[in-house]
Design a protein around this motif. Sequence first.
Motif, mmCIF file in Angstrom:
data_model
loop_
_atom_site.group_PDB
_atom_site.id
_atom_site.type_symbol
_atom_site.label_atom_id
_atom_site.label_comp_id
_atom_site.label_asym_id
_atom_site.label_seq_id
_atom_site.Cartn_x
_atom_site.Cartn_y
_atom_site.Cartn_z
ATOM 1 N N ARG A 1 2.195 -6.276 -3.969
ATOM 2 C CA ARG A 1 2.175 -4.989 -3.163
ATOM 3 C C ARG A 1 1.527 -3.658 -3.969
ATOM 4 O O ARG A 1 1.341 -2.970 -3.456
ATOM 5 C CB ARG A 1 3.877 -5.009 -2.912
ATOM 6 C CG ARG A 1 4.368 -3.579 -2.007
ATOM 7 C CD ARG A 1 3.819 -3.867 -0.902
ATOM 8 N NE ARG A 1 3.915 -2.555 -0.092
ATOM 9 C CZ ARG A 1 3.884 -2.465 1.298
ATOM 10 N NH1 ARG A 1 3.327 -3.373 2.073
ATOM 11 N NH2 ARG A 1 3.839 -1.153 1.945
ATOM 12 N N GLY B 1 5.966 -8.197 -5.929
ATOM 13 C CA GLY B 1 5.830 -6.866 -6.272
ATOM 14 C C GLY B 1 4.459 -6.348 -6.755
ATOM 15 O O GLY B 1 3.984 -5.231 -6.618
ATOM 16 N N ILE C 1 8.732 -2.191 -7.053
ATOM 17 C CA ILE C 1 7.767 -2.742 -7.968
ATOM 18 C C ILE C 1 6.324 -2.310 -7.622
ATOM 19 O O ILE C 1 5.500 -1.839 -8.317
ATOM 20 C CB ILE C 1 7.822 -4.127 -8.412
ATOM 21 C CG1 ILE C 1 9.026 -4.528 -8.870
ATOM 22 C CG2 ILE C 1 6.739 -4.594 -9.192
ATOM 23 C CD1 ILE C 1 9.103 -6.120 -9.179
ATOM 24 N N THR D 1 10.006 -12.530 -6.501
ATOM 25 C CA THR D 1 10.171 -10.901 -6.411
ATOM 26 C C THR D 1 9.287 -10.294 -7.203
ATOM 27 O O THR D 1 8.341 -9.297 -6.750
ATOM 28 C CB THR D 1 11.633 -10.626 -7.280
ATOM 29 O OG1 THR D 1 12.399 -11.112 -6.094
ATOM 30 C CG2 THR D 1 11.789 -8.983 -6.966
ATOM 31 N N SER E 1 10.943 -5.902 -4.932
ATOM 32 C CA SER E 1 9.494 -6.031 -4.745
ATOM 33 C C SER E 1 8.870 -4.801 -4.116
ATOM 34 O O SER E 1 7.586 -4.514 -4.809
ATOM 35 C CB SER E 1 9.126 -7.455 -3.842
ATOM 36 O OG SER E 1 9.674 -8.490 -4.232
ATOM 37 N N TYR E 2 9.416 -4.335 -3.231
ATOM 38 C CA TYR E 2 8.828 -3.070 -2.649
ATOM 39 C C TYR E 2 8.647 -2.045 -3.745
ATOM 40 O O TYR E 2 7.706 -1.284 -3.849
ATOM 41 C CB TYR E 2 9.781 -2.494 -1.574
ATOM 42 C CG TYR E 2 9.348 -1.330 -0.977
ATOM 43 C CD1 TYR E 2 8.020 -1.207 -0.253
ATOM 44 C CD2 TYR E 2 9.937 0.017 -1.057
ATOM 45 C CE1 TYR E 2 7.817 0.010 0.613
ATOM 46 C CE2 TYR E 2 9.786 1.177 -0.598
ATOM 47 C CZ TYR E 2 8.542 1.484 0.324
ATOM 48 O OH TYR E 2 8.333 2.533 0.761
#
Length: 281
Positions: A23, A20, A121, A16, A118-119
């Motif tokens: 991303r 993140g 973060i 995760t 994760s998105y």
Amino acid sequence: MTTLTPAAARFAPGRTIRLGLSRAGYEIRGYFRQGDTVFFTFLFPLLMLTIFSVAFSDGNFGTTPDGDPVTAAQYYLPAMLAAGVLLSGLQNMAIDIAMEKGDGTLKRLAGAPLSPVSYFIGKIGQVLVTALLQAAILIAVARIAFGVPLPTDPQNWATFAWVFLLGVSTCSILGIGLSGLPRSGRSATAVIIPIVLVLQFISGVYIQFSALPEWLQRVAEVFPLAWLAHGMRSVFLPDSYAALEPGGEWNLAGIAIVCGIWLVAGLVAARLTFRWIRKDG
């Protein structure tokens, strides 16, 4: 040895965080490729600081303990720092996520090995990096171009650090929660920007907070922006300015309490409202 299922592997802490951070890099690159976003959230506070510093260069903003006049640039720097956090966090986050819902980006991400954590973060990482860069540029321009004296006491910079980080966290989480308010990606700007503008005008960003009617000050104090601006003023303005603040002192505990409440409220709103796909999609 336990084998994780695909769903469990998707939400594994290490994975995760790695996704993140990856991303976040993608979000930062994408942010600076959008000229309108960069102008209205990154450069706008710098533009306003320059305009106010030049337009009110002959204004009377009080004096320092040494008897030197407080310039317009010194007075407006704290307000622009607070506004920058709001724009980079709440406004940019809410509009960006709403548009990604509308154009199907989130629908495509839902099928990718990317968890909502994760998105988020990635999004918050982008806000943190851009807000830090924005604050550094604001402070550098204020010092170099307008001769604003900067704090020499480490305690002031420590106050700046925690107020800034708390502000970024609170505004980012609130932005996630507010992203569900627009009915479509195309209406996101029209819905979010008026909210942000009203908050700035009643929170002492463009107008001296002590000059606002007392009832309007009480309304503004319900929201985090007024407290972020208060905290920034405590860092960059002389202690004598505390007499103009509600209560006649720097209320740092109030900043932590109000922003903390809004941070929790934003987390609850984000948990209840965030969807990869719009309900009407």
